[in-house]
Design a protein around this motif. Structure first.
Motif, PDB file in Angstrom:
ATOM      1  N   GLY A   1       0.793  -1.225   0.000  1.00 39.60           N
ATOM      2  CA  GLY A   1       0.000   0.000   0.000  1.00 39.60           C
ATOM      3  C   GLY A   1       0.822   1.270   0.000  1.00 39.60           C
ATOM      4  O   GLY A   1       0.278   2.376   0.098  1.00 39.60           O
ATOM      5  N   PHE A   2       2.159   1.148  -0.121  1.00 35.42           N
ATOM      6  CA  PHE A   2       3.022   2.330  -0.157  1.00 35.42           C
ATOM      7  C   PHE A   2       2.655   3.209  -1.352  1.00 35.42           C
ATOM      8  O   PHE A   2       2.424   2.720  -2.445  1.00 35.42           O
ATOM      9  N   SER A   3       2.604   4.500  -1.136  1.00 34.71           N
ATOM     10  CA  SER A   3       2.315   5.430  -2.231  1.00 34.71           C
ATOM     11  C   SER A   3       3.377   6.513  -2.272  1.00 34.71           C
ATOM     12  O   SER A   3       4.058   6.776  -1.283  1.00 34.71           O
ATOM     13  N   TYR A   4       3.494   7.128  -3.434  1.00 37.49           N
ATOM     14  CA  TYR A   4       4.544   8.126  -3.666  1.00 37.49           C
ATOM     15  C   TYR A   4       3.900   9.410  -4.153  1.00 37.49           C
ATOM     16  O   TYR A   4       3.116   9.391  -5.105  1.00 37.49           O
ATOM     17  N   THR A   5       4.224  10.515  -3.505  1.00 40.30           N
ATOM     18  CA  THR A   5       3.678  11.811  -3.886  1.00 40.30           C
ATOM     19  C   THR A   5       4.794  12.692  -4.430  1.00 40.30           C
ATOM     20  O   THR A   5       5.842  12.835  -3.787  1.00 40.30           O
TER      21      THR A   5
END
Length: 250
Positions: free
Chosen positions: A9-13
């Motif tokens: 579930g890691f996300s990158y902004t």
């Protein structure tokens, strides 16, 4: 699609743009390199861009001493990694293409065909050396972009060259740079700099060249700085001639 399940579930902004006006950017400029000369159209496009930045009172440093890369090193790493992909998938290697490759190797023993042959059949250890060099280079670029927000440089040494009309021969092509014959693979040297570094780069349409073809420049930024390069390209593009559609498409 969202973040991959395997990443938990890691996300990158993406980081926001580093500036909102041209005079807020710290701009490095790499206008030319002896390893990949650029022609008059590209030189003129760079002059146009520098004049626009000067008029906007932007902070510009041409050929900064702290550039972490040189063209020859970058191109060598790029080719080793690129042709290394063929060590896994050789479906594109046909008898005709192999014959053309060997012919060019015989004609130009130290040309790009040699890189292709070595890279396609390199060992895993050789590829790993190139991969380590890539990551070391990425770290040096990270440090560079602490002092600068963007790097302005050519995309290619010329405008689009004429069609080659030889679908098999990938290594016999030549381009003309102000009347001087250069390897066709010079066309990837400038764009490979950001490619190897894993950094974003945005192309800015600048002007129309002598043959009526569009000429642009590229803006490279820090890793994750996509919005910075896009914003800078948007702002600089407003001050330039930009892309002009061919008469038949107006």
């Amino acid at each position: 699609m969202g973040p991959p399940e395997r990443d938990g579930g890691f996300s990158y902004t993406l980081a926001p743009p580093r500036a909102s006006e041209l005079n807020g950017f710290r701009i490095a400029v790499w206008p030319e390199d002896p390893s990949c000369p650029v022609d008059h159209d590209v030189v003129t496009a760079m002059d146009d861009a520098l004049n626009a930045l000067k008029a906007a009172s932007a902070k510009v440093e041409v050929r900064p001493s702290g550039l972490p890369d040189d063209m020859a090193t970058s191109h060598d790493i790029f080719l080793r990694l690129l042709f290394g992909a063929f060590t896994y998938d050789r479906s594109g290697l046909t008898p005709a293409s192999n014959t053309a490759l060997l012919a060019r190797l015989a004609q130009h023993p130290r040309g790009e065909a040699l890189y292709a042959l070595r890279g396609t059949f390199q060992s895993y250890y050789s590829w790993l050396q190139a991969d380590v060099a890539r990551h070391e280079l990425r770290q040096r670029w990270t440090e560079f972009f602490r002092d600068f927000d963007v790097l302005l440089m050519p995309v290619t040494p010329t405008a689009a060259p004429p069609h080659h009309n030889k679908p098999i021969d990938r290594f016999g092509r030549r381009i003309q740079v102000d009347g001087r014959s250069r390897p066709y693979w010079d066309q990837v040297k400038w764009s490979a700099i950001a490619n190897v570094a894993g950094s974003p780069a945005t192309t800015v349409p600048v002007r129309t060249g002598r043959d009526g073809l569009p000429v642009g420049l590229q803006v490279m930024g820090p890793s994750g700085g996509d919005l910075t390069t896009i914003k800078f390209a948007e702002l600089l593009g407003r001050e330039l001639e930009g892309y002009q559609p061919p008469p038949a498409f107006v």
